[in-house]
Write an enzyme that holds these catalytic residues in place. Structure first.
Site, PDB file in Angstrom:
ATOM      1  N   ASP A   1      40.629  28.555  28.427  1.00 40.85           N
ATOM      2  CA  ASP A   1      40.004  28.187  27.158  1.00 40.85           C
ATOM      3  C   ASP A   1      41.067  28.349  26.074  1.00 40.85           C
ATOM      4  O   ASP A   1      42.265  28.528  26.362  1.00 40.85           O
ATOM      5  CB  ASP A   1      38.709  28.993  26.918  1.00 40.85           C
TER       6      ASP A   1
ATOM      7  N   CYS B   1      41.131  33.099  30.021  1.00 43.23           N
ATOM      8  CA  CYS B   1      40.459  33.048  28.721  1.00 43.23           C
ATOM      9  C   CYS B   1      41.014  34.226  27.914  1.00 43.23           C
ATOM     10  O   CYS B   1      42.073  34.758  28.276  1.00 43.23           O
ATOM     11  CB  CYS B   1      38.933  33.071  28.863  1.00 43.23           C
TER      12      CYS B   1
ATOM     13  N   THR C   1      40.091  37.298  27.685  1.00 42.67           N
ATOM     14  CA  THR C   1      40.118  38.521  28.491  1.00 42.67           C
ATOM     15  C   THR C   1      40.186  38.263  29.997  1.00 42.67           C
ATOM     16  O   THR C   1      40.475  39.193  30.758  1.00 42.67           O
ATOM     17  CB  THR C   1      38.828  39.329  28.247  1.00 42.67           C
TER      18      THR C   1
ATOM     19  N   HIS D   1      42.317  42.196  50.695  1.00 39.97           N
ATOM     20  CA  HIS D   1      40.986  42.691  51.048  1.00 39.97           C
ATOM     21  C   HIS D   1      39.857  41.718  50.713  1.00 39.97           C
ATOM     22  O   HIS D   1      38.847  41.685  51.413  1.00 39.97           O
ATOM     23  CB  HIS D   1      40.715  44.024  50.333  1.00 39.97           C
TER      24      HIS D   1
ATOM     25  N   HIS E   1      37.889  43.390  56.850  1.00 35.66           N
ATOM     26  CA  HIS E   1      37.756  42.703  55.561  1.00 35.66           C
ATOM     27  C   HIS E   1      37.125  41.325  55.735  1.00 35.66           C
ATOM     28  O   HIS E   1      36.452  40.835  54.828  1.00 35.66           O
ATOM     29  CB  HIS E   1      39.112  42.621  54.857  1.00 35.66           C
TER      30      HIS E   1
HETATM   31  C1  RB5 Z   1      36.675  33.341  23.207  1.00 33.30           C
HETATM   32  O1  RB5 Z   1      36.686  33.787  21.887  1.00 33.30           O
HETATM   33  C2  RB5 Z   1      36.569  34.526  24.171  1.00 33.30           C
HETATM   34  O2  RB5 Z   1      35.306  35.064  24.108  1.00 33.30           O
HETATM   35  C3  RB5 Z   1      36.925  34.099  25.567  1.00 33.30           C
HETATM   36  O3  RB5 Z   1      38.232  33.596  25.571  1.00 33.30           O
HETATM   37  C4  RB5 Z   1      36.890  35.157  26.642  1.00 33.30           C
HETATM   38  O4  RB5 Z   1      37.608  36.281  26.265  1.00 33.30           O
HETATM   39  C5  RB5 Z   1      35.563  35.487  27.165  1.00 33.30           C
HETATM   40  O5  RB5 Z   1      35.381  36.260  28.100  1.00 33.30           O
END
Ligand code: RB5
Length: 148
Positions: A9, A66, A68, A99, A134
């Site tokens: 994203d 993304c 995170t 695993h 596994h």
């Molecule tokens: C976008 O602002 C953010 O929420 C997305 O990139 C991600 O971190 C979501 O898990």
């Protein structure tokens, strides 16, 4: 030659470019599913598009990015056949393959990792699934998709 699908994203566009540059040095074939700008998008849409493309076949694994890595991995793991591991160091990169036989790995473009993401990807790529007990556990994961 490994065939890898990658998508992000708006929270990981720069990281995606860095990863693609690295994978090219490894002679990988890369399917870049976007996005390529900072314009805000909804990560579940991107995850679903990438996972559906992966399920057409021919890919070794996928990389989802993304801010995170969390939203992408949560979404991907709702798609039948996908085992997406949220990686944060070399150990989890290795275990995700050895695993869990993960077919997707996820990272965050806004996360401060203690080791470069490309090193984690390299570790994942250099590791083989350990099989044995596994295999039984991974099969049980996949059974959950049908039972729950
Ligand atoms: C976008 O602002 C953010 O929420 C997305 O990139 C991600 O971190 C979501 O898990």
């Amino acid at each position: 030659m490994k065939k890898i699908i990658i998508a992000s994203d708006h929270g990981a566009v720069t990281l995606k470019s860095e990863i693609i540059s690295f994978l090219k040095t490894k002679n990988c074939e890369i399917k870049d599913m976007g996005v390529n700008s900072d314009d805000s998008v909804d990560y579940p849409d991107i995850a679903v598009t990438a996972c559906e493309e992966f399920k057409k076949g021919g890919y070794d694994f996928g990389i989802l990015l993304c801010g995170t890595g969390i939203g992408m991995s949560i979404t991907a793991n709702k798609i039948k056949g996908v085992r997406c591991a949220l990686i944060h160091d070399l150990f989890t990169a290795e275990m995700a393959k050895a695993h869990n036989d993960a077919n997707f790995i996820a990272f965050g473009g806004r996360v401060k990792y203690s080791v470069p993401v490309i090193k984690m990807i390299e570790k994942f790529m250099d590791t083989k699934f350990a099989g044995d007990r596994h295999s039984r556990r991974v099969a049980k994961i996949m059974d959950v998709e049908n039972k729950c």
